[in-house]
Motif scaffolding. Structure first.
Motif, short mmCIF file in Angstrom:
data_model
loop_
_atom_site.label_atom_id
_atom_site.label_comp_id
_atom_site.label_asym_id
_atom_site.label_seq_id
_atom_site.Cartn_x
_atom_site.Cartn_y
_atom_site.Cartn_z
N THR A 45 -2.14 10.72 17.04
CA THR A 45 -1.62 9.59 16.27
C THR A 45 -0.46 8.93 17.00
O THR A 45 -0.37 7.70 17.09
N ALA A 46 0.45 9.74 17.55
CA ALA A 46 1.58 9.20 18.31
C ALA A 46 1.10 8.44 19.54
O ALA A 46 1.60 7.34 19.84
N MET A 47 0.13 9.00 20.27
CA MET A 47 -0.39 8.34 21.46
C MET A 47 -1.04 7.00 21.11
O MET A 47 -0.91 6.02 21.84
N ARG A 48 -1.73 6.96 20.01
CA ARG A 48 -2.38 5.71 19.59
C ARG A 48 -1.36 4.64 19.24
O ARG A 48 -1.58 3.45 19.50
N MET A 49 -0.24 5.04 18.67
CA MET A 49 0.81 4.06 18.38
C MET A 49 1.49 3.59 19.66
O MET A 49 1.80 2.40 19.81
N VAL A 50 1.72 4.50 20.58
CA VAL A 50 2.38 4.14 21.84
C VAL A 50 1.56 3.11 22.60
O VAL A 50 2.11 2.18 23.23
N THR A 51 0.24 3.23 22.55
CA THR A 51 -0.62 2.30 23.29
C THR A 51 -0.93 1.03 22.52
O THR A 51 -1.61 0.13 23.05
N GLY A 52 -0.45 0.91 21.28
CA GLY A 52 -0.73 -0.27 20.49
C GLY A 52 -2.04 -0.24 19.75
O GLY A 52 -2.43 -1.21 19.09
N TYR A 53 -2.74 0.87 19.83
CA TYR A 53 -4.03 1.00 19.15
C TYR A 53 -3.86 1.13 17.64
O TYR A 53 -4.71 0.70 16.86
N LEU A 54 -2.72 1.71 17.23
CA LEU A 54 -2.45 1.98 15.82
C LEU A 54 -1.04 1.49 15.51
O LEU A 54 -0.09 1.85 16.21
N PRO A 55 -0.85 0.66 14.48
CA PRO A 55 0.49 0.17 14.17
C PRO A 55 1.34 1.25 13.49
O PRO A 55 0.83 2.01 12.65
N PRO A 56 2.61 1.34 13.84
CA PRO A 56 3.48 2.34 13.18
C PRO A 56 3.90 1.90 11.79
O PRO A 56 3.93 0.70 11.49
N THR A 57 4.24 2.86 10.97
CA THR A 57 4.84 2.56 9.66
C THR A 57 6.29 2.17 9.84
O THR A 57 6.81 1.30 9.14
N ALA A 58 6.96 2.82 10.79
CA ALA A 58 8.37 2.51 11.09
C ALA A 58 8.64 2.90 12.53
O ALA A 58 7.88 3.64 13.16
N GLY A 59 9.76 2.38 13.06
CA GLY A 59 10.14 2.70 14.43
C GLY A 59 9.70 1.63 15.41
O GLY A 59 9.00 0.67 15.04
#
Length: 320
Positions: A45-59
């Protein structure tokens, strides 16, 4: 040198479930960061957010100075990503797939053919480059996935289980490739293979329950192991007198003895809080007149640290 990758307060919630909980870290050019954790810890999940594949809830996340949410195209130009499972178009050949990726990455003639062939050679797929991907082994598919991730020579490389499905020789090749690329990039490797940390990572983060529970060099993490500075040696004959003498030493916390089929004893002396006990053990051997067939000092075991840290976190989550 400034960080190519910066992660601050990164959080992801799925309804009431918090998969990633406020994690923060940076990766500088030349660093290879191991991202470790048990299944369900939040790594992917963290990797997907780092690459822009998944939007974060916060941060927020910045790559080469660009915010992942505000400048997604600029970020994607600078990121190479090998997802978990490396999904591929199996009716294509590696040559066709890399040609497609080259178009998406805006690698045009006259460089395109050269870049594709050089990348295929780097990951050792040149001899299957015209074979349909669906007919390739899992190991070769993984290599094709790595090829598409590095084709555009990205500043930041995110690899989710890069050696999954590879045989020992293939793992060795991929690890050599990572070491070769490391000086000019920031690389993050999500893995559950702890030996990978020793071989390729300059630093490691352990995540459990969506939170970072350890962050340091492999040597710093190993120093948290109960095996750190433990002394292991093998002797022939009776060991009871030596065991008694070793146990009485003030800096020895515990003694473990195992016998092989030839009645030779392997003795491990564990220190209190990782202090050095090698001189004390050598003195005991001299005083008792026992000659050790072999003796060495343990650096510490990453699996021991990993197991203890993640278990403690999981116990807290479960209220134990």
């Amino acid at each position: 040198m400034s960080a190519l990758l910066e992660v601050n307060g990164l959080t992801k919630q799925f309804g009431d479930f918090t998969a990633v909980d406020g994690i923060e870290f940076t990766v500088r050019k030349g660093e290879v960061l191991g991202f470790l954790g048990p299944n369900g810890a939040g790594k992917t999940t963290a990797m997907r957010m780092v690459t822009g594949y998944l939007p974060p809830t916060a941060g927020d996340i910045t790559i080469a100075g660009f915010d992942v949410e505000k400048h997604p195209i600029e970020v994607k130009r600078r990121v190479g990503y090998l997802p978990e499972g490396a999904p591929l178009y199996e009716d294509m050949t590696p040559l066709e797939l890399l040609g497609f990726v080259a178009n998406v990455r805006e690698i045009y003639r006259p460089d395109r053919k050269r870049v594709i062939l050089e990348t295929a050679e780097r990951v050792n797929i040149q001899h299957v480059i015209n074979q349909t991907i669906g007919t390739l082994s899992k190991g070769y598919k993984r290599r094709v996935g790595i090829a598409q991730a590095i084709l555009h020579d990205p500043d930041v490389l995110i690899l989710d289980e890069p050696t999954d499905g590879l045989d020992p020789n293939q793992k060795h090749e991929v690890r050599n490739l990572i070491n070769e690329m490391a000086p000019t990039k920031s690389i993050v490797i999500s893995t559950h293979i702890l030996e990978e940390v020793d071989v390729v990572c300059s630093r490691a983060i352990v995540i459990a329950g969506g939170r970072i529970v350890a962050n340091g060099t492999p040597q710093e993490l190993e120093s948290k192991s109960r095996f750190h500075n433990a002394v292991r040696f093998r002797i022939s004959g009776k060991s009871s007198d030596l065991e008694t003498t070793l146990t009485a030493l003030p800096n020895v916390a515990e003694i473990n003895v195992s016998l092989d089929e030839h009645k030779r004893a392997t003795i491990t002396a564990f220190p209190i809080e990782g202090v050095s006990i090698i001189n004390d053990v050598n003195s005991c051997l001299r005083d008792t007149g026992i000659i050790a067939e072999e003796i060495h000092v343990e650096r510490g075991h990453l699996d021991d640290v990993f197991r203890n840290i993640t278990k403690d976190t999981q116990d807290k989550i479960n209220g134990n």
